[in-house]
Scaffold this active site. Structure first.
Site, PDB file in Angstrom:
ATOM      1  N   LYS A  79      86.070  42.637  93.828  1.00 57.01           N
ATOM      2  CA  LYS A  79      87.066  42.864  95.047  1.00 57.01           C
ATOM      3  C   LYS A  79      88.420  43.085  94.508  1.00 57.01           C
ATOM      4  CE  LYS A  79      88.267  38.098  95.691  1.00 57.01           C
ATOM      5  NZ  LYS A  79      88.579  36.878  96.439  1.00 57.01           N
ATOM      6  N   ASP A  80      88.640  43.141  93.105  1.00 61.93           N
ATOM      7  CA  ASP A  80      89.963  43.391  92.612  1.00 61.93           C
ATOM      8  C   ASP A  80      90.053  45.059  92.288  1.00 61.93           C
ATOM      9  OD1 ASP A  80      90.855  40.816  93.327  1.00 61.93           O
ATOM     10  OD2 ASP A  80      90.792  40.066  91.192  1.00 61.93           O
ATOM     11  N   ARG A 134      93.737  40.668 104.956  1.00 63.29           N
ATOM     12  CA  ARG A 134      92.423  40.652 105.673  1.00 63.29           C
ATOM     13  C   ARG A 134      91.951  39.186 106.222  1.00 63.29           C
ATOM     14  NH1 ARG A 134      87.743  38.314 104.262  1.00 63.29           N
ATOM     15  NH2 ARG A 134      88.477  37.944 102.270  1.00 63.29           N
ATOM     16  N   ARG A 135      92.286  38.109 105.465  1.00 63.83           N
ATOM     17  CA  ARG A 135      91.844  36.877 106.040  1.00 63.83           C
ATOM     18  C   ARG A 135      92.838  36.483 107.215  1.00 63.83           C
ATOM     19  NH1 ARG A 135      91.210  34.614 100.086  1.00 63.83           N
ATOM     20  NH2 ARG A 135      89.105  34.811  99.721  1.00 63.83           N
ATOM     21  N   ARG A 152      99.553  31.606  95.481  1.00 67.40           N
ATOM     22  CA  ARG A 152      99.229  32.268  94.596  1.00 67.40           C
ATOM     23  C   ARG A 152      98.743  31.293  93.488  1.00 67.40           C
ATOM     24  NH1 ARG A 152     101.567  37.529  93.620  1.00 67.40           N
ATOM     25  NH2 ARG A 152     100.222  37.449  91.596  1.00 67.40           N
ATOM     26  N   ASN A 154      96.092  29.836  90.013  1.00 64.01           N
ATOM     27  CA  ASN A 154      94.709  29.225  89.984  1.00 64.01           C
ATOM     28  C   ASN A 154      94.343  28.418  90.908  1.00 64.01           C
ATOM     29  OD1 ASN A 154      94.216  30.645  87.191  1.00 64.01           O
ATOM     30  ND2 ASN A 154      95.303  29.150  86.102  1.00 64.01           N
ATOM     31  N   ARG A 158      96.390  25.811  93.493  1.00 63.54           N
ATOM     32  CA  ARG A 158      96.374  25.777  94.787  1.00 63.54           C
ATOM     33  C   ARG A 158      95.850  24.387  95.517  1.00 63.54           C
ATOM     34  NH1 ARG A 158      94.431  31.874  96.459  1.00 63.54           N
ATOM     35  NH2 ARG A 158      95.163  32.970  94.427  1.00 63.54           N
ATOM     36  N   CYS A 245      95.380  48.788  98.876  1.00 70.15           N
ATOM     37  CA  CYS A 245      95.657  47.616  97.837  1.00 70.15           C
ATOM     38  C   CYS A 245      95.211  46.360  98.789  1.00 70.15           C
ATOM     39  CB  CYS A 245      96.922  47.644  97.325  1.00 70.15           C
ATOM     40  SG  CYS A 245      97.029  48.530  95.980  1.00 70.15           S
TER      41      CYS A 245
END
Length: 320
Positions: A79-80, A134-135, A152, A154, A158, A245
């Protein structure tokens, strides 16, 4: 022969992915060497993705190293990856797809029966951590009183912020949670009908130079054909819609009864407008399925919605 040089980011998830690929290659008798490459996305940990260039920043330096023959293959979260790869590069193999759904995560490992029950536990006006437009666009329609804040880092970072009271909930990819051993922290998976995943979500992609037949042949035994077919359909849709992006665009192709069942959505950033379409197609031509579904989205007004987002973001170096 020298070891195959594998380029990867240094995040916990990226290293898990690269080490998994390395182990599969080693099981087939080939030596490997991991090379950690720090990307622009890693150096700009505090900035929202939409402001610094989007997810392209997580792959650019690794693709540059591939093009200059410093590494033989690159391992990415699919997805990246940009919708159109740099000239001379291609996806040579993918691993089996993990759970592609997004996940709602509540503090302290709170479990819920389903998304509705989890949402009820968050209160009337929750603060939800996610950096994905998107979310936000899709969940804003479901949770109109929620406030979405960027986060943002790891997965474990989070989760610590969540448990410390910084947020009422997080939205993360189920695949990354499960691969890193945090599957038990998922409070409720979010059905694709409520939040269509990002194209490629849950798939680990292996990128090589197109003319490197030796590396290609070594990767073929570990390639998951059906996951690759689904990814081809999803990437074709994104490319047909012009790429981007950080776009409020979701798409997923699902094998069903010998065909591909594909769902996609394009939303306005605030979630108030959206175009959703579904199509079925043959497994043998996933690219045409993705293109056809993109055409149906465009005919329904998706192009105008995406242009609004692109114009608001402005030109960004390295965008795709």
């Amino acid at each position: 022969m020298r070891p195959l040089r594998i380029g990867t980011r240094g995040s916990h998830l990226a290293l898990w992915q690269a080490r998994t690929v390395a182990a599969l290659i080693e099981q087939r008798g080939h030596d490997v060497e991991l090379m950690v490459i720090k990307t622009s996305g890693d150096r700009l940990q505090e900035a929202p993705l939409a402001e610094v260039g989007g997810k392209r920043l997580f792959v650019k330096e690794i693709e540059d190293a591939l093009l200059t023959n410093e590494i033989d293959l690159a391992v990415h979260s699919a997805k990246d990856m940009p919708a159109v790869l740099p000239e001379g590069l291609e996806v040579a193999a993918v691993l089996p797809r993990e759970d592609p759904r997004d996940a709602l995560v509540l503090p302290g490992g709170t479990q819920a029966v389903d998304l509705a029950a989890a949402a009820a536990r968050m209160g009337d006006s929750p603060t939800i951590g996610t950096s994905s437009v998107r979310r936000i666009a899709q969940l804003a329609a479901l949770l109109p009183r929620a406030r979405f804040e960027p986060i943002r880092g790891n997965v474990d970072t989070r989760l610590r912020k969540l448990d410390a009271g910084g947020f009422d909930a997080l939205v993360l990819a189920s695949a990354g949670m499960k691969r890193l051993g945090f599957g038990g922290r998922i409070s409720a998976p979010i059905p694709p009908a409520d939040c269509v995943p990002a194209p490629g979500q849950g798939i680990v992609a292996i990128e090589i130079r197109g003319d490197d037949q030796t590396t290609r042949s070594r990767l073929q035994p570990i390639n998951d054909g059906m996951s690759g077919i689904c990814l081809a359909a999803e990437r074709a849709l994104v490319a047909a819609l012009g790429g981007g992006c950080q776009l409020p665009l979701g798409a997923i192709a699902i094998p069903l009864d010998g065909e591909l069942d594909m769902h996609a959505i394009v939303s306005s950033v605030d979630g108030r407008r959206s175009v959703r379409r579904q199509a079925r197609g043959v497994v043998s031509d996933p690219v045409r399925l993705g293109q056809r579904l993109a055409e149906e989205l465009a005919a329904g007004g998706a192009t105008a919605l995406l242009d609004e987002v692109r114009n608001a973001q402005g030109p960004v170096e390295g965008s795709y």
